[in-house]
Scaffold this active site. Structure first.
Site, short mmCIF file in Angstrom:
data_model
loop_
_atom_site.label_atom_id
_atom_site.label_comp_id
_atom_site.label_asym_id
_atom_site.label_seq_id
_atom_site.Cartn_x
_atom_site.Cartn_y
_atom_site.Cartn_z
CE1 TYR A 270 -9.48 -3.42 0.18
CE2 TYR A 270 -8.55 -1.48 -0.85
CZ TYR A 270 -8.41 -2.61 -0.07
OH TYR A 270 -7.18 -2.92 0.49
CG HIS B 270 -5.30 -6.35 -0.42
ND1 HIS B 270 -6.52 -6.50 0.19
CD2 HIS B 270 -5.28 -7.23 -1.46
CE1 HIS B 270 -7.20 -7.44 -0.47
NE2 HIS B 270 -6.48 -7.89 -1.47
CD GLU C 158 -8.76 -9.45 -3.64
OE1 GLU C 158 -7.59 -9.77 -3.34
OE2 GLU C 158 -9.61 -9.16 -2.77
CG ASN D 240 -3.91 -1.89 6.69
OD1 ASN D 240 -3.74 -1.60 5.51
ND2 ASN D 240 -4.95 -2.57 7.11
CE LYS E 75 -4.04 -2.19 2.16
NZ LYS E 75 -5.10 -2.06 3.19
#
Ligand code: RTP
Ligand code: MG
Length: 142
Positions: A51, A117, A128, A114, A11
């Site tokens: 998402y 993913h 995905e 965070n 990320k």
């Protein structure tokens, strides 16, 4: 055990902090192979589609703002139980709850920023991976 593929994203926070190599090293040390990889900036539309399952959640706008805030590195990982192996390496969504030695415990600063993913099931992984890569982008090594 089954050889699986999973979709991983480093990320914007972890890219900005220059942790790409350290995170790749953890995948490789755990026996996961990078079989496709690209750096990109996500648009609102691409991040929102990725998402989509969280569209109605209160954190969705913050999630999209964060995921579009800088470049990400998207990769397909392949190996034994790749989905669960990667989720173990990542640690809990909230880094304050993540076990010591996990990627999120070591590199993430908040539940939004965070670090990584990872797909949460083989079904999600298939969706995905197809979202970001054509099958011709995935490099088998046999
Ligand atoms: P990811 O999809 O990014 O791998 O993370 P995850 O499976 O561990 O967590 P998920 O429930 O899928 O949530 C996706 C991302 O949304 C943010 N989030 N914020 N404020 C909150 O309560 C909250 N809950 C989730 C996180 O950044 C999470 O990674
Ligand atoms: Mg998730």
């Amino acid at each position: 055990m089954a050889v699986e593929r999973t979709l991983s994203i480093i990320k914007p926070d972890a890219v900005a902090k220059n942790h790409i190599g350290e995170i790749y090293a953890r995948f490789e040390a755990a026996g996961l192979r990078v079989v496709a990889s690209k750096m990109m900036r996500l648009s609102d539309v691409v991040a929102g589609g990725f998402y989509a399952e969280h569209k109605e959640r209160p954190f969705f706008p913050a999630l999209i703002e964060f995921m579009t805030s800088g470049p990400v590195v998207v990769q397909v990982l392949e190996g034994e139980n790749a989905v669960a192996t990667n989720r173990e390496l990542m640690g809990a969504t909230n880094p304050q709850e993540a076990e010591a030695g996990t990627i999120r415990a070591d590199f993430a600063s908040s539940i939004d920023a965070n670090a990584v993913h990872g797909s949460d099931s083989t079904t999600s992984a298939a969706r995905e991976i197809a979202y970001f890569f054509a099958s011709s982008d995935i490099c088998d090594r046999d």
